[in-house]
Design an enzyme around this catalytic site. Structure first.
Site, PDB file in Angstrom:
ATOM      1  N   SER A  13      23.995 111.124 -44.354  1.00 10.62           N
ATOM      2  CA  SER A  13      24.053 110.154 -45.443  1.00 10.62           C
ATOM      3  C   SER A  13      23.238 108.950 -45.018  1.00 10.62           C
ATOM      4  CB  SER A  13      25.507 109.737 -45.701  1.00 10.62           C
ATOM      5  OG  SER A  13      25.579 108.595 -46.525  1.00 10.62           O
ATOM      6  N   TYR A  71      33.824 106.928 -42.456  1.00 13.26           N
ATOM      7  CA  TYR A  71      32.752 107.800 -42.940  1.00 13.26           C
ATOM      8  C   TYR A  71      31.429 107.401 -42.295  1.00 13.26           C
ATOM      9  CZ  TYR A  71      29.773 110.215 -46.381  1.00 13.26           C
ATOM     10  OH  TYR A  71      28.843 111.028 -47.003  1.00 13.26           O
TER      11      TYR A  71
END
Length: 253
Positions: A143, A157
């Protein structure tokens, strides 16, 4: 000509979003697929789409946070195909409580195991096949949170996805002598079901301006079809209408 004819690809998180898109595009290139996700029904639906395109897909549901389940899929791949050419290491998750003020130890454990540990487990299964073949490509979905630290995705995350980036680069450092290539894909905002976990819901108009699953799936196909002497170590794919850039521009006005 199907560029991946005779190749075997294992796609995780294959029941929806980026994983589904990647699976369908690899099938178009002739790869035989192994599809993994937590729920059987979405995987069966993707397998049916693959079959409709004339491809083959084996459904292997599993919780990839369980190392025993990951090893079992490796055993299945060995028995069914005897080889593994492509790992699309795409499974991941996020949770709604993201800030340190509400993050619990249980949430941290879920984020790290669901995004980093599970990815590393899959790598340990894939590498022995690829070493024996002296060939193989691993493609990991990280990401932009794996490169840029911001409060948007949450600390758990963000930390886990940074780990995925580091993991991929270490594979190239060790396994390049075995003809193995590792690529980490860093998407910006992608309109996938994981966005449902965001505390603030997004409009249909906002979602339409984001990167779509098919865009990332096509990028994964490109990486998988590169010749063996080439590796793309890391690649970003972001929306042209980049909301983080626009927020920064507006802050300066």
């Amino acid at each position: 000509m199907a560029r991946l004819q005779g190749k075997v690809a294992w796609v995780t998180g294959a029941g929806s979003g980026i994983g589904e898109a990647a699976a369908l595009m690899l099938a178009e290139e002739g790869a035989a697929l192994v599809l993994t996700g937590r729920r059987r029904a979405p995987l069966e639906a993707v397998a049916a789409k693959v079959a409709a395109k004339g491809g083959t897909a084996e459904v292997q549901p599993a919780d990839l946070m369980d190392p025993g389940a990951v090893k079992a899929i490796g055993a299945f791949i060995g028995q069914r195909f005897g080889r593994l050419d492509i790992l699309v290491n795409n499974a991941g998750l996020n949770i709604t409580p993201r800030r340190w003020s509400v993050l619990t130890t249980e949430g941290i454990d879920e984020l790290v195991r669901g995004n980093l540990s599970s990815a590393m487990y899959c790598v340990t299964v894939a590498l022995p096949f690829m070493r024996a073949q002296k060939d193989g490509v691993l493609i990991h979905t990280s990401s932009m949170a794996g490169r840029n630290v911001s409060p948007l995705s949450g600390p758990g995350y963000t930390a886990a996805k940074h780990g995925v980036v580091a993991m991929s680069h270490t594979i190239n450092m060790e396994e390049c002598v075995n003809g193995i290539r590792s690529c980490v894909v860093l998407p910006g905002e992608v309109a996938t079901p994981i966005l449902d976990k965001r505390p603030n819901k997004l409009s249909t108009e906002e979602l339409a301006k984001m990167v779509q699953s098919e865009d990332v799936g096509d990028l994964i196909r490109y990486v998988a079809c590169l010749p063996p002497h080439v590796v793309i170590n890391e690649v970003w794919i972001t929306p042209t209408h980049n909301r983080s850039y626009i927020a920064a521009l507006n802050a300066k006005l």
